[in-house]
Design a protein around this motif. Structure first.
Motif, PDB file in Angstrom:
ATOM      1  N   ASP A   7       9.423 -48.889  -6.245  1.00  0.00           N
ATOM      2  CA  ASP A   7       8.481 -49.156  -5.146  1.00  0.00           C
ATOM      3  C   ASP A   7       7.364 -48.115  -5.014  1.00  0.00           C
ATOM      4  N   PRO A   8       7.661 -46.783  -5.129  1.00  0.00           N
ATOM      5  CA  PRO A   8       6.570 -45.804  -4.980  1.00  0.00           C
ATOM      6  C   PRO A   8       5.439 -46.020  -5.999  1.00  0.00           C
ATOM      7  N   LEU A   9       5.781 -46.562  -7.189  1.00  0.00           N
ATOM      8  CA  LEU A   9       4.767 -46.744  -8.238  1.00  0.00           C
ATOM      9  C   LEU A   9       4.003 -48.055  -8.078  1.00  0.00           C
ATOM     10  N   PHE A  10       4.586 -49.007  -7.335  1.00  0.00           N
ATOM     11  CA  PHE A  10       3.930 -50.297  -7.169  1.00  0.00           C
ATOM     12  C   PHE A  10       3.168 -50.387  -5.847  1.00  0.00           C
ATOM     13  N   ALA A  11       3.118 -49.258  -5.116  1.00  0.00           N
ATOM     14  CA  ALA A  11       2.304 -49.208  -3.894  1.00  0.00           C
ATOM     15  C   ALA A  11       0.828 -49.201  -4.300  1.00  0.00           C
ATOM     16  N   PRO A  12      -0.069 -49.754  -3.457  1.00  0.00           N
ATOM     17  CA  PRO A  12      -1.504 -49.687  -3.790  1.00  0.00           C
ATOM     18  C   PRO A  12      -1.984 -48.233  -3.779  1.00  0.00           C
ATOM     19  N   VAL A  13      -3.053 -47.930  -4.531  1.00  0.00           N
ATOM     20  CA  VAL A  13      -3.530 -46.527  -4.598  1.00  0.00           C
ATOM     21  C   VAL A  13      -4.026 -46.040  -3.237  1.00  0.00           C
ATOM     22  N   THR A  14      -4.319 -46.970  -2.320  1.00  0.00           N
ATOM     23  CA  THR A  14      -4.759 -46.538  -0.981  1.00  0.00           C
ATOM     24  C   THR A  14      -3.619 -45.837  -0.222  1.00  0.00           C
ATOM     25  N   ALA A  15      -2.378 -45.947  -0.725  1.00  0.00           N
ATOM     26  CA  ALA A  15      -1.254 -45.231  -0.092  1.00  0.00           C
ATOM     27  C   ALA A  15      -1.342 -43.726  -0.366  1.00  0.00           C
ATOM     28  N   LEU A  16      -2.187 -43.331  -1.328  1.00  0.00           N
ATOM     29  CA  LEU A  16      -2.325 -41.909  -1.656  1.00  0.00           C
ATOM     30  C   LEU A  16      -3.304 -41.254  -0.690  1.00  0.00           C
ATOM     31  N   GLU A  17      -3.117 -39.961  -0.487  1.00  0.00           N
ATOM     32  CA  GLU A  17      -3.949 -39.210   0.464  1.00  0.00           C
ATOM     33  C   GLU A  17      -5.402 -39.155  -0.029  1.00  0.00           C
TER      34      GLU A  17
END
Length: 702
Positions: A7-17
């Motif tokens: 799941d952490p890898l399939f989150a959209p990049v907008t989840a990153l700071e």
């Protein structure tokens, strides 16, 4: 269901700071996966690998730093020289020195107070960037990195260089990739120790870390152990997916197709020639496949004019002997009609009923064909992809033949198997595909190759000619037409374009018309099917002697007495296409010529292409050379055809790993067909990571 571990890898990049929708959109443009139909994900960032590195380990003193070299200098700041007030076009200079001399650090459009904090007078600092010398004086414009000597330990000595797009800075992308690496969960090892040890592969996470944070230049090189590890991961995912497709297709049990050879014998007797050794070998392989209860999945590769259609027809004869129907699907209507004109008379000699079904058959005629197919009156049907998309029902379809396979991907292969009671499948391609690409795109298929030309085919003499010598060519064509020969003249465009200054088919037709009058015909892709047929028929019948056209005549057009083909702006065509076009001549018993007309000066790649065309007619060698010049994506038209374009692997650099991956995949699935062992469970994670989840769904559908 995708394992929650990923799941952490399939989150959209907008989840990153620090990454909003705008930056995410820019990242979507540089990640290697095709993300047009979805948002970029964290995993995409992991596979966005650097295309080169900057080595900042060179640490000379100022006087010994060479022009143009990237260097890291340890210097003391001497003084600041801001631009005069109101002169914003004058640079801000900071002068610094070491034991060997002085250097000017030069900045345009910067705030002075920021520079005074970053480079305080009297401080020892480390700066890194490209060295320039003006009038014997050393300078560094906008250093890439600056730090106080006491803080310089964090300066990257080997810096990866990533693909960027307008508005996306390398700093933002690197920070995002760093966050993606930090989110990488602790994944189980899916590779076999027996493969990893001799290849000196690091673990998956270690490989990604080495490439994104290299300590040596080899860490981020395509031939380094880290990159090769990831390439092997990707190849293995692809080979397992293909093997699962193959297992699924085979599991839909076929039935043995055997016959007494009577229909085949009648067709052979009607042929004006005997088969080549390569054709006989291919036919024996096909017959052996058909006789087995498992379904056939075979790729028949043959060069231009090697006689694939006849092999396909004799396979269909075997299907008819076993009491079933066959379908031959071609990518274009022209090619479908060409096949039909070859097949129908030979089928009739053997008492078989053949029909054609394309978008052009309408109304009552179409209804009749569909009815006769459904009740089994038609033995062989030839058509375009309409055969498998519309409400076409067969009485008993046992053999499906697909021509020009590289336009159909694995997904289409699966869709086609749904028609009929799991028909055997033979795929024919006239574009010889290099062995490595056969493994990546058709790893689920057995392969037969036709390497000989039928008896009586003459070699084609290929010449290159600059456009300046067009007059000589016109004289040569005039005398050839006087001797009763026919000429194809190929142009890259249909009509004149403001953007691209090339000769179009319509312009060339207009230029030749006053010289040759009604002997000139025109054919291109914007004409209706009927207009194309009429233009081709007039050329075949000899009413026109020169046929000006676009690449619409590339595939399958057969005019045995055409002996000259002129390919205008040959430098604009790929090798495979030049080879396909050249194959339109040399089909009769007369010597033939291919004239590659080019506009000088030629670039290196174009020069190499044209010289390969002069050197050889061997389609398989041409395909290998094309792979070296263009890479695998372009060669198979990756984006359109559902064939694998790779995110990490480079066929040219990593071909040796493909064979290993194929053997590994087959061995694994023979021992663990449902991927339920500990390694099998880990492999499922690998399939998701490289976007092969369809294969996981096949396991469940099994």
């Amino acid at each position: 269901m995708r394992p929650s571990l990923l799941d952490p890898l399939f989150a959209p990049v907008t989840a990153l700071e620090g990454i909003g929708p705008k930056v995410a959109d820019m990242i979507g443009r540089v990640v290697p996966a095709d993300v047009t139909d979805r948002a970029a994900r964290v995993a995409d960032l992991l596979f966005t690998l650097p295309y080169s590195v900057i080595d900042r380990r060179s640490r000379p003193e100022i006087a010994y730093a060479a022009e143009g070299q990237i260097v890291t200098l340890e210097v003391t700041v001497d003084r600041h020289q801001p631009p005069p007030r109101g002169k914003s076009n004058v640079p801000y200079r900071v002068f610094a020195f070491d034991d060997t001399g002085q250097i000017a650090l030069t900045f345009f459009h910067v705030k002075g107070d920021w520079l005074q904090k970053a480079l305080p007078i009297g401080a020892a600092v480390v700066v890194s960037g490209r060295m320039e010398w003006f009038n014997g004086r050393p300078s560094m414009v906008h250093p890439d990195h600056m730090a106080l000597a006491s803080d310089a330990a964090g300066l990257p000595l080997i810096e990866p260089v990533y693909p960027l797009t307008a508005g996306l800075s390398s700093k933002v992308l690197r920070r995002a990739i760093g966050q993606a690496l930090a989110r990488l969960p602790d994944l189980p090892e899916w590779q076999d120790e027996k493969v990893m040890r001799p290849q000196t592969f690091p673990g998956f996470a270690d490989a990604l870390t080495r490439i994104h944070n290299p300590l040596q230049t080899i860490d981020a090189a395509t031939d380094g152990a880290a990159w090769r590890r990831l390439a092997y991961d990707e190849f293995l995912a692809g080979q397992i997916a293909l093997a699962l497709v193959r297992a699924r297709v085979r599991r839909l049990s076929g039935r043995p197709l055997t016959g007494d050879g009577a229909i085949e014998a009648k067709i052979r007797a009607a042929l004006p020639y005997s088969l080549t050794g390569a054709q006989e070998t291919a036919l024996n392989e096909i017959h052996a496949d058909l006789a087995r209860p498992e379904r056939m999945l075979r790729l028949l590769q043959g060069d231009v004019g090697s006689g694939k259609t006849v092999v396909g027809l004799l396979a269909m004869a075997r299907a008819a002997e076993a009491g079933g129907q066959s379908a031959l699907m071609a990518p274009t209507e022209i090619l479908a009609r060409q096949h039909f004109s070859t097949i129908a008379p030979l089928a009739a000699e053997a008492g078989l009923e053949a029909a054609i079904l394309t978008g052009r058959e309408k109304g009552r005629e179409r209804t009749q064909i569909l009815e006769r197919l459904a009740c089994g009156e038609i033995d062989i049907v030839v058509g375009t992809h309409a055969l498998f998309q519309e409400a076409v029902t067969f009485h008993d379809l046992v053999l499906a033949i697909v021509d020009e396979q590289h336009r159909f991907g694995v997904h289409q292969r699966l869709a086609m198997t749904a028609k009929g009671n799991a028909p055997d499948m033979l795929v024919m391609t006239a574009t010889p595909i290099p062995r490595t690409l056969v493994l990546t795109a058709f790893g689920d298929m057995d392969v037969s190759r036709l390497t000989e030309k039928p008896a009586g085919r003459r070699p084609i003499h290929t010449v290159t000619l600059p456009l300046e010598r067009l007059d000589e060519l016109m004289d040569r064509i005039e005398s050839a037409i006087g001797e009763g020969q026919k000429v194809y003249w190929i142009c890259p465009l249909v009509e004149e374009s403001d953007e691209i200054k090339l000769m179009s088919a319509e312009d060339r037709f207009a230029m030749l018309k006053p010289i040759f009058g009604t002997a000139v015909g025109l054919v291109h892709g914007r004409m209706s099917g009927r207009e194309k047929d009429e233009a081709m028929a007039a050329f075949k019948a000899g009413e026109t002697r020169i046929l000006v056209g676009t690449t619409v005549i590339e595939v399958g057009v057969d005019v045995p007495d055409a002996t000259i083909i002129v390919i205008e702006h040959a430098e604009r065509f790929g090798l495979a296409q030049l080879h396909q076009l050249r194959g339109r001549v040399g089909r009769g018993d007369k010597a033939s010529t291919c004239v590659l007309l080019y506009k000088a000066p030629l670039g290196e790649t174009a020069k190499r292409r044209l010289s390969i065309m002069r050197e050889t007619e061997d389609g398989f060698r041409i395909a290998e050379e094309d792979l070296k010049l263009r890479g695998e994506g372009e060669l198979l038209g990756t984006r359109q055809s559902g064939t694998p374009g790779f995110q990490v692997a480079h066929i040219e650099a990593h071909a040796d790993l493909l064979e290993v991956a194929r053997d590994d995949a087959r061995l694994l699935l023979s021992r663990d067909p449902e991927l339920q062992s500990p390694r099998g469970e880990a492999i499922r994670l690998l399939l998701y990571l490289f976007g092969r989840d369809e294969a996981v769904r096949l396991l469940r559908a099994g």
